[in-house]
Design a protein around this motif. Structure first.
Motif, PDB file in Angstrom:
ATOM      1  N   PHE A   1     -30.928  11.337  10.655  1.00  0.00           N
ATOM      2  CA  PHE A   1     -30.382  11.173  11.996  1.00  0.00           C
ATOM      3  C   PHE A   1     -30.621   9.746  12.474  1.00  0.00           C
ATOM      4  CE2 PHE A   1     -34.755  12.490  12.673  1.00  0.00           C
ATOM      5  CZ  PHE A   1     -35.188  11.778  13.784  1.00  0.00           C
ATOM      6  N   ALA A   2     -29.706   9.296  13.329  1.00  0.00           N
ATOM      7  CA  ALA A   2     -29.772   7.958  13.905  1.00  0.00           C
ATOM      8  C   ALA A   2     -29.869   8.083  15.415  1.00  0.00           C
ATOM      9  CB  ALA A   2     -28.539   7.146  13.513  1.00  0.00           C
ATOM     10  N   PHE A   3     -30.605   7.170  16.024  1.00  0.00           N
ATOM     11  CA  PHE A   3     -30.742   7.197  17.476  1.00  0.00           C
ATOM     12  C   PHE A   3     -30.931   5.788  18.005  1.00  0.00           C
ATOM     13  CE2 PHE A   3     -34.894   7.743  15.589  1.00  0.00           C
ATOM     14  CZ  PHE A   3     -35.800   7.080  16.399  1.00  0.00           C
ATOM     15  N   THR A   4     -30.605   5.604  19.269  1.00  0.00           N
ATOM     16  CA  THR A   4     -30.761   4.321  19.931  1.00  0.00           C
ATOM     17  C   THR A   4     -31.513   4.529  21.234  1.00  0.00           C
ATOM     18  OG1 THR A   4     -29.567   2.343  20.662  1.00  0.00           O
ATOM     19  CG2 THR A   4     -28.562   4.461  21.178  1.00  0.00           C
ATOM     20  N   THR A   5     -31.807   3.471  21.938  1.00  0.00           N
ATOM     21  CA  THR A   5     -32.506   3.612  23.207  1.00  0.00           C
ATOM     22  C   THR A   5     -31.545   4.156  24.274  1.00  0.00           C
ATOM     23  OG1 THR A   5     -32.054   1.259  23.582  1.00  0.00           O
ATOM     24  CG2 THR A   5     -34.258   1.847  22.815  1.00  0.00           C
ATOM     25  N   ALA A   6     -32.093   4.873  25.226  1.00  0.00           N
ATOM     26  CA  ALA A   6     -31.292   5.432  26.315  1.00  0.00           C
ATOM     27  C   ALA A   6     -30.725   4.305  27.172  1.00  0.00           C
ATOM     28  CB  ALA A   6     -32.147   6.367  27.156  1.00  0.00           C
ATOM     29  N   PRO A   7     -29.603   4.553  27.868  1.00  0.00           N
ATOM     30  CA  PRO A   7     -28.955   3.491  28.650  1.00  0.00           C
ATOM     31  C   PRO A   7     -29.854   2.836  29.694  1.00  0.00           C
ATOM     32  CG  PRO A   7     -27.507   5.386  28.428  1.00  0.00           C
ATOM     33  CD  PRO A   7     -28.832   5.808  27.882  1.00  0.00           C
TER      34      PRO A   7
ATOM     35  N   ALA B   1     -35.386  15.336  15.287  1.00  0.00           N
ATOM     36  CA  ALA B   1     -34.391  14.738  16.180  1.00  0.00           C
ATOM     37  C   ALA B   1     -34.510  15.319  17.590  1.00  0.00           C
ATOM     38  CB  ALA B   1     -32.988  14.960  15.620  1.00  0.00           C
ATOM     39  N   GLU B   2     -34.706  16.613  17.684  1.00  0.00           N
ATOM     40  CA  GLU B   2     -34.846  17.244  19.004  1.00  0.00           C
ATOM     41  C   GLU B   2     -36.088  16.730  19.733  1.00  0.00           C
ATOM     42  OE1 GLU B   2     -34.885  21.407  18.278  1.00  0.00           O
ATOM     43  OE2 GLU B   2     -32.751  21.516  17.718  1.00  0.00           O
ATOM     44  N   ARG B   3     -37.177  16.524  19.001  1.00  0.00           N
ATOM     45  CA  ARG B   3     -38.407  16.040  19.633  1.00  0.00           C
ATOM     46  C   ARG B   3     -38.262  14.589  20.083  1.00  0.00           C
ATOM     47  NH1 ARG B   3     -43.186  18.070  15.673  1.00  0.00           N
ATOM     48  NH2 ARG B   3     -44.529  17.375  17.401  1.00  0.00           N
ATOM     49  N   VAL B   4     -37.534  13.800  19.311  1.00  0.00           N
ATOM     50  CA  VAL B   4     -37.268  12.418  19.722  1.00  0.00           C
ATOM     51  C   VAL B   4     -36.404  12.400  20.981  1.00  0.00           C
ATOM     52  CG1 VAL B   4     -36.040  10.300  19.065  1.00  0.00           C
ATOM     53  CG2 VAL B   4     -37.587  11.397  17.431  1.00  0.00           C
ATOM     54  N   GLU B   5     -35.384  13.231  21.004  1.00  0.00           N
ATOM     55  CA  GLU B   5     -34.506  13.286  22.176  1.00  0.00           C
ATOM     56  C   GLU B   5     -35.271  13.731  23.416  1.00  0.00           C
ATOM     57  OE1 GLU B   5     -29.997  14.841  22.977  1.00  0.00           O
ATOM     58  OE2 GLU B   5     -31.416  16.297  22.132  1.00  0.00           O
ATOM     59  N   ALA B   6     -36.207  14.660  23.248  1.00  0.00           N
ATOM     60  CA  ALA B   6     -36.957  15.192  24.385  1.00  0.00           C
ATOM     61  C   ALA B   6     -37.864  14.153  25.032  1.00  0.00           C
ATOM     62  CB  ALA B   6     -37.777  16.398  23.934  1.00  0.00           C
ATOM     63  N   MET B   7     -38.162  13.063  24.335  1.00  0.00           N
ATOM     64  CA  MET B   7     -39.005  12.011  24.919  1.00  0.00           C
ATOM     65  C   MET B   7     -38.317  11.337  26.104  1.00  0.00           C
ATOM     66  SD  MET B   7     -40.480  10.282  21.413  1.00  0.00           S
ATOM     67  CE  MET B   7     -41.424  11.261  20.237  1.00  0.00           C
TER      68      MET B   7
ATOM     69  N   ASP C   1     -36.525   8.615  26.138  1.00  0.00           N
ATOM     70  CA  ASP C   1     -36.294   7.181  25.978  1.00  0.00           C
ATOM     71  C   ASP C   1     -35.167   6.885  24.997  1.00  0.00           C
ATOM     72  OD1 ASP C   1     -38.908   5.646  27.220  1.00  0.00           O
ATOM     73  OD2 ASP C   1     -39.408   7.636  26.450  1.00  0.00           O
ATOM     74  N   PHE C   2     -34.659   7.923  24.317  1.00  0.00           N
ATOM     75  CA  PHE C   2     -33.713   7.684  23.231  1.00  0.00           C
ATOM     76  C   PHE C   2     -32.483   8.572  23.374  1.00  0.00           C
ATOM     77  CE2 PHE C   2     -38.020   6.979  21.528  1.00  0.00           C
ATOM     78  CZ  PHE C   2     -37.920   5.628  21.235  1.00  0.00           C
TER      79      PHE C   2
ATOM     80  N   ASP D   1     -36.370  -2.431  22.785  1.00  0.00           N
ATOM     81  CA  ASP D   1     -35.186  -2.039  22.018  1.00  0.00           C
ATOM     82  C   ASP D   1     -35.621  -1.405  20.707  1.00  0.00           C
ATOM     83  OD1 ASP D   1     -35.986  -4.151  20.410  1.00  0.00           O
ATOM     84  OD2 ASP D   1     -34.393  -5.506  21.088  1.00  0.00           O
ATOM     85  N   VAL D   2     -34.651  -1.061  19.882  1.00  0.00           N
ATOM     86  CA  VAL D   2     -34.968  -0.356  18.636  1.00  0.00           C
ATOM     87  C   VAL D   2     -35.774  -1.227  17.679  1.00  0.00           C
ATOM     88  CG1 VAL D   2     -32.986   1.196  18.803  1.00  0.00           C
ATOM     89  CG2 VAL D   2     -32.737  -0.999  17.611  1.00  0.00           C
ATOM     90  N   PHE D   3     -35.599  -2.541  17.763  1.00  0.00           N
ATOM     91  CA  PHE D   3     -36.338  -3.433  16.875  1.00  0.00           C
ATOM     92  C   PHE D   3     -37.827  -3.453  17.242  1.00  0.00           C
ATOM     93  CE2 PHE D   3     -31.958  -4.943  17.249  1.00  0.00           C
ATOM     94  CZ  PHE D   3     -31.557  -4.831  15.930  1.00  0.00           C
TER      95      PHE D   3
END
Length: 472
Positions: free
Chosen positions: A384-390, A363-369, A371-372, A396-398
């Motif tokens: 953990f769940a995540f979405t695209t950054a504003p 999750a931390e590595r995804v957040e560090a990108m 984009d999410f 999109d997630v799809f």
């Protein structure tokens, strides 16, 4: 989605048949190939076992790789010894207690172990049973809640009174099935803002004299979060003081009931709370057993009405049974006992801690990108769940889910329910067998795909009805 149906009758087309490779013939590569078997009706005659095996095996190659399936909570890896035991027991019918007394005994031991693990006030008095999974276990727990409510309200039911069940909109679909099958009104608490599951005040507000119980989920399939079981019980305690209504709580611990006892020992959610009348879990999720096995336990015989229990003779004694299903293999129960025996408390703690560490690190590595945006961090369930950054507008997630599937990863993308239909997320389930190395490969593939996704002019996926869900 329709139920399974036969092939469409129109437009007419030649009967489809399976293509046979001449090498499939055991001895004569031509003689066995005189007629390919039809696809949608029984063949006229038998095939050699090797040929039949190869046909089925080759078609199944098109299934996704279960080890790369980050959508499912279901166990996808066990030790070879467990597989051997399951193979030895797959022909044993779990319902035949007197024919297979040792299998029945292993089931009893598993129930006793779970009663002790979940802090039943008297583990020897707690009652429970194995099931085909948490869905059946939830059905049984719901039936017990309804029957107890019916007994307390015999003067009003059946009549104008209609029983209801209070739960969050995030519950697994089996609870919706329960309400539909057994004519119970579902009272669903919607999501609001950044609250994605049931809260105590909302649960208590929906209860009345027709409420059979409140379902609290220890590990939501939407985002991996625990619902506040102790707070819900406290709110219901206060409700009873004000109104006299005594509303029991069922804890749907499909996943969390096999995580929290080992990693969150200070969290009070189980039979230590007097209002918790029953708990279920999936042995085939974080119980670490291949599908399908679940467990349902009640804190004492008083919580399970006697008329729901059927009794069979077992070695000259009394063997109570409570299940929707009848015949099923004993293999999964044996595998559950093997896993309890093999790991013990410290082994389970090590396995679940490894899964949580991988989830949190990923999750931390995804957040560090950049984009999410994370909704949860894998610090409750290893999910953990995540979405695209504003500021992300090009994909999109799809799109992310679709492109990861090209690399073999099955990562579900789905839209949240009322009142957060505006929120679409990706969810990653970390299970035993999903190693830190595999997590690193997932990050590499995601980093490889992001430049292409960022270069899109707009999200590619227009049909949100094609979104996956995988809330199992």
């Amino acid at each position: 989605m329709p139920l399974h149906q036969g092939p469409a009758a129109s437009p007419p087309e030649p009967e489809r048949r399976l293509a046979l490779n001449p090498f499939f013939g055991e001895a004569d590569p031509i003689g066995d190939m005189t007629e390919a078997p039809p696809l949608h009706r029984l063949p006229d005659g038998p095939l050699p076992p090797a040929s039949a095996y190869q046909l089925v095996h080759d078609e199944l190659m098109l299934d996704g790789n279960s080890r790369l399936n980050l959508a499912t909570f279901v166990t996808t890896w066990m030790e070879p010894q467990a597989g051997v035991l399951m193979g030895e027991c797959r022909d044993k019918n779990m319902i035949d207690k007197d024919e297979y007394p040792r299998t029945a005994e292993l089931e009893r031991r598993c129930v006793a172990m779970l009663a002790h693990l979940w802090n039943a006030p008297d583990p020897g008095a707690a009652v429970g049973c194995s099931t085909t999974g948490s869905s059946e276990a939830c059905m049984l727990a719901g039936l017990a809640l309804k029957r107890r409510w019916t007994q307390r309200n015999a003067d009003r039911y059946p009549g104008a009174a209609r029983p209801n069940l209070v739960m969050g909109v995030n519950v697994q679909v089996c609870w919706e099935k329960f309400c539909a099958f057994w004519e119970v009104e579902p009272r669903l608490v919607p999501m609001e803002g950044d609250r994605f599951h049931l809260d105590a005040d909302s649960a208590a507000a929906l209860c009345d004299e027709n409420t059979i119980g409140v379902v609290a989920v220890l590990g939501s399939t939407f985002d991996g979060s625990y619902e506040p079981v102790a707070e819900i019980c406290a709110a219901l305690d206060a409700l009873q003081e004000r109104t006299g209504l005594d509303i029991p709580v069922h804890v749907d611990g499909a996943s969390g009931a096999m995580v929290a006892p080992f990693l969150d020992e200070d969290l009070v959610w189980d039979f230590r709370l007097p209002r918790v009348s029953s708990i279920n879990t999936s042995g085939h999720k974080y119980g670490l057993v291949y599908p399908g096995v679940g467990w349902a336990l009640w804190r004492s015989p008083a919580e399970l009405p006697e008329e729901l229990v059927f009794r069979v003779n077992y070695l000259g004694g009394d063997m109570p049974t409570f299940a929707l299903n009848f015949s099923r293999p004993g293999a999964q129960v044996v595998a559950q006992y093997y896993t309890f025996l093999r790991l013990g408390r410290e082994g389970y703690r090590a396995v679940q801690q490894a899964s949580r560490d991988i989830a949190r690190g990923l999750a931390e590595r995804v957040e560090a990108m950049g984009d999410f945006r994370l909704l949860t961090r894998g610090d409750q369930l290893p999910v953990f769940a995540f979405t695209t950054a504003p500021d992300v507008t090009s994909f999109d997630v799809f799109d992310v889910s679709r492109r990861l599937r090209e690399r073999g990863w099955l990562v579900p993308a789905y839209t949240f329910p009322a009142h957060r239909e505006d929120l679409s997320v990706l969810r990653v389930v970390c299970r035993n067998g999903f190693s830190a190395d595999l997590a690193g490969l997932l990050v590499e593939d995601l980093n490889r795909l992001l430049p292409e996704l960022r270069s899109q002019s707009q999200p590619f996926t227009r049909d949100k009805d094609a979104a996956t869900s995988f809330h199992h």
